[in-house]
Design a protein around this motif. Structure first.
Motif, PDB file in Angstrom:
ATOM      1  N   ASP A   1      39.948  43.691  45.694  1.00 44.08           N
ATOM      2  CA  ASP A   1      38.853  42.756  45.442  1.00 44.08           C
ATOM      3  C   ASP A   1      37.963  43.213  44.298  1.00 44.08           C
ATOM      4  OD1 ASP A   1      39.697  41.038  47.371  1.00 44.08           O
ATOM      5  OD2 ASP A   1      38.275  41.724  48.903  1.00 44.08           O
ATOM      6  N   ALA A   2      37.865  44.506  44.116  1.00 42.83           N
ATOM      7  CA  ALA A   2      37.004  45.031  43.062  1.00 42.83           C
ATOM      8  C   ALA A   2      37.554  44.750  41.677  1.00 42.83           C
ATOM      9  CB  ALA A   2      36.824  46.534  43.242  1.00 42.83           C
ATOM     10  N   LEU A   3      38.790  44.239  41.603  1.00 40.77           N
ATOM     11  CA  LEU A   3      39.416  44.013  40.305  1.00 40.77           C
ATOM     12  C   LEU A   3      39.193  42.590  39.789  1.00 40.77           C
ATOM     13  CD1 LEU A   3      42.812  45.757  41.055  1.00 40.77           C
ATOM     14  CD2 LEU A   3      40.811  46.732  39.954  1.00 40.77           C
ATOM     15  N   ASP A   4      38.421  41.773  40.507  1.00 40.85           N
ATOM     16  CA  ASP A   4      38.336  40.362  40.171  1.00 40.85           C
ATOM     17  C   ASP A   4      37.602  40.083  38.870  1.00 40.85           C
ATOM     18  OD1 ASP A   4      39.768  39.694  42.374  1.00 40.85           O
ATOM     19  OD2 ASP A   4      38.046  39.161  43.606  1.00 40.85           O
ATOM     20  N   ASP A   5      36.543  40.808  38.606  1.00 40.83           N
ATOM     21  CA  ASP A   5      35.686  40.463  37.483  1.00 40.83           C
ATOM     22  C   ASP A   5      35.439  41.655  36.575  1.00 40.83           C
ATOM     23  OD1 ASP A   5      35.043  37.750  38.414  1.00 40.83           O
ATOM     24  OD2 ASP A   5      34.035  38.814  40.047  1.00 40.83           O
ATOM     25  N   GLY A   6      35.554  41.400  35.261  1.00 46.24           N
ATOM     26  CA  GLY A   6      35.143  42.390  34.276  1.00 46.24           C
ATOM     27  C   GLY A   6      35.978  43.647  34.310  1.00 46.24           C
ATOM     28  N   PRO A   7      35.457  44.723  33.703  1.00 43.88           N
ATOM     29  CA  PRO A   7      36.160  46.007  33.723  1.00 43.88           C
ATOM     30  C   PRO A   7      36.418  46.430  35.161  1.00 43.88           C
ATOM     31  CG  PRO A   7      34.350  46.045  32.159  1.00 43.88           C
ATOM     32  CD  PRO A   7      34.202  44.782  32.955  1.00 43.88           C
ATOM     33  N   ALA A   8      37.622  46.878  35.444  1.00 48.08           N
ATOM     34  CA  ALA A   8      38.016  47.182  36.818  1.00 48.08           C
ATOM     35  C   ALA A   8      37.671  48.618  37.169  1.00 48.08           C
ATOM     36  CB  ALA A   8      39.506  46.932  36.997  1.00 48.08           C
TER      37      ALA A   8
ATOM     38  N   PRO B   1      21.934  46.463  54.708  1.00 52.79           N
ATOM     39  CA  PRO B   1      23.177  46.742  55.453  1.00 52.79           C
ATOM     40  C   PRO B   1      24.260  47.253  54.495  1.00 52.79           C
ATOM     41  CG  PRO B   1      22.908  44.378  55.134  1.00 52.79           C
ATOM     42  CD  PRO B   1      21.627  45.017  54.683  1.00 52.79           C
ATOM     43  N   VAL B   2      25.069  48.163  54.982  1.00 56.15           N
ATOM     44  CA  VAL B   2      26.163  48.672  54.160  1.00 56.15           C
ATOM     45  C   VAL B   2      27.382  47.790  54.407  1.00 56.15           C
ATOM     46  CG1 VAL B   2      27.644  50.643  53.678  1.00 56.15           C
ATOM     47  CG2 VAL B   2      25.237  51.013  54.175  1.00 56.15           C
ATOM     48  N   ASP B   3      27.540  46.814  53.510  1.00 60.17           N
ATOM     49  CA  ASP B   3      28.655  45.879  53.609  1.00 60.17           C
ATOM     50  C   ASP B   3      29.387  45.837  52.275  1.00 60.17           C
ATOM     51  OD1 ASP B   3      26.875  44.547  51.970  1.00 60.17           O
ATOM     52  OD2 ASP B   3      26.279  43.077  53.504  1.00 60.17           O
ATOM     53  N   GLU B   4      30.310  44.890  52.120  1.00 65.96           N
ATOM     54  CA  GLU B   4      31.104  44.794  50.895  1.00 65.96           C
ATOM     55  C   GLU B   4      30.210  44.638  49.669  1.00 65.96           C
ATOM     56  OE1 GLU B   4      34.418  44.850  50.439  1.00 65.96           O
ATOM     57  OE2 GLU B   4      35.090  44.963  52.518  1.00 65.96           O
ATOM     58  N   GLU B   5      29.205  43.790  49.767  1.00 58.80           N
ATOM     59  CA  GLU B   5      28.318  43.556  48.627  1.00 58.80           C
ATOM     60  C   GLU B   5      27.560  44.820  48.239  1.00 58.80           C
ATOM     61  OE1 GLU B   5      24.627  40.580  47.336  1.00 58.80           O
ATOM     62  OE2 GLU B   5      25.692  40.285  49.227  1.00 58.80           O
ATOM     63  N   THR B   6      27.100  45.557  49.242  1.00 60.17           N
ATOM     64  CA  THR B   6      26.381  46.801  48.965  1.00 60.17           C
ATOM     65  C   THR B   6      27.308  47.832  48.332  1.00 60.17           C
ATOM     66  OG1 THR B   6      24.941  46.393  50.871  1.00 60.17           O
ATOM     67  CG2 THR B   6      24.982  48.633  49.983  1.00 60.17           C
ATOM     68  N   LEU B   7      28.536  47.917  48.841  1.00 58.32           N
ATOM     69  CA  LEU B   7      29.500  48.854  48.272  1.00 58.32           C
ATOM     70  C   LEU B   7      29.803  48.525  46.812  1.00 58.32           C
ATOM     71  CD1 LEU B   7      31.965  49.133  51.279  1.00 58.32           C
ATOM     72  CD2 LEU B   7      30.510  50.963  50.413  1.00 58.32           C
TER      73      LEU B   7
END
Length: 325
Positions: A203-210, A278-284
């Motif tokens: 999921d982290a590869l979706d936008d911009g520099p990966a 909260p430590v969730d996907e968005e926070t990570l």
């Protein structure tokens, strides 16, 4: 004196392969460097010969490819398993079935101990022995899973190794069964579940520099201990975590992704960044972005450079093979 043949150049030639307008020239460059002692790192001598053998095999020159694979074994007898597998596959394709099967069968136990050894079934499948390749993959999975059930006191390293083995074998088996048009079975379902666990990294590869957020071993343990709710977002072991990162980067690269890299997180750093959030996907994701400018490690490192995962081993001996298992 002629130029030294570096690992990067060998890899570049391998990527060109038979698509080059003059594959014979590439083979001559590789073999010439070996003959003249111009391989920059002697450990890459067998690598150079096997790349040359692969180019010849792609061009249909199986006999000369076999000669180079045999030579690679003689040049580096201490690390000859892959070369022997290539030789076995070429023997099968040349109709020398008894010799080829003897070579590959002798290596079959590696499927239960070496995460990279799925090249054995690749050679079988390439030679048309897909049913046997599937049988070997299933047998290896059966043996490893039985071992994990019966040996309750294995070390953490042994457990991590077993997890890496199971991941690689299930994925290769799943792919092979799809190619054969077979319906899903229990191991295919397991492959799907393990693959789904990689989605966090992808999921982290979706936008911009990966840039992928990576947790060194101690920090990985501290992360899941401090935030148990993240357990479902990550694999069970650190070894599988770094394997997923490597595979995600390879996949991104294959899709044309550029500016690839990893940032190493710390549990304390995440706690400071998150504060009361909260430590969730968005926070990570936000935490990973905050590390981009101060801790980015470009990927991939050179084959002979220190691995990005921090193990201290060379990349070619550490995480690079994980993408090929």
């Amino acid at each position: 004196m002629s130029e030294l043949l570096t690992a990067d150049r060998i890899e570049e030639i391998g990527n060109l392969g038979s698509t080059s307008p003059d594959p014979a020239a590439l083979v001559a460059e590789l073999v010439g460097a070996v003959d003249e002692g111009r391989v920059a790192d002697p450990d890459d001598t067998g690598y150079a010969l096997l790349v040359a053998a692969d180019i010849l095999a792609q061009a249909g020159d199986l006999a000369d490819a076999l000669a180079l694979a045999t030579r690679a074994i003689a040049e580096q007898p201490d690390e000859d398993a892959y070369a022997r597998a290539v030789r076995g596959g070429l023997l099968l394709r040349l109709g020398r079935s008894d010799e080829g099967m003897a070579e590959l069968t002798a290596l079959r136990p590696l499927l239960e101990t070496n995460p990279n050894a799925t090249y054995l079934v690749d050679e079988l499948a390439e030679a048309g022995h897909t049913d046997l390749a599937l049988e070997w993959l299933t047998g290896a999975l059966d043996a490893i899973l039985e071992r994990t059930r019966t040996q309750q006191h294995e070390s953490e390293d042994a457990q991590d190794e077993a997890a890496a083995m199971i991941y690689g074998l299930t994925q290769r088996r799943h792919t092979l069964r799809e190619e054969m048009g077979l319906p899903h079975d229990e191991y295919d379902n397991l492959a799907d579940r393990l693959r789904a666990a990689s989605n966090h990294a992808l999921d982290a590869l979706d936008d911009g520099p990966a840039t992928l957020l990576y947790w060194p071993q101690a920090e990985f343990d501290a992360l899941l201990l401090r935030w148990p709710a993240l357990v479902d977002s990550y694999p069970k072991t650190w070894d599988e975590h770094r394997t997923q990162i490597e595979r995600a980067l390879v996949e991104a690269s294959g899709l044309g992704g550029g500016d690839l890299g990893v940032v190493a997180g710390t549990a304390e750093g995440l706690a400071a960044f998150a504060g009361d959030k909260p430590v969730d996907e968005e926070t990570l994701d936000g935490y990973a972005d905050s590390l981009d400018e101060v801790g980015l490690t470009a990927w991939p490192p050179g084959r002979n450079d220190a691995c990005w995962c921090g193990s201290g081993a060379k990349y070619k001996k550490c995480c690079l093979p994980r993408s090929r298992s």
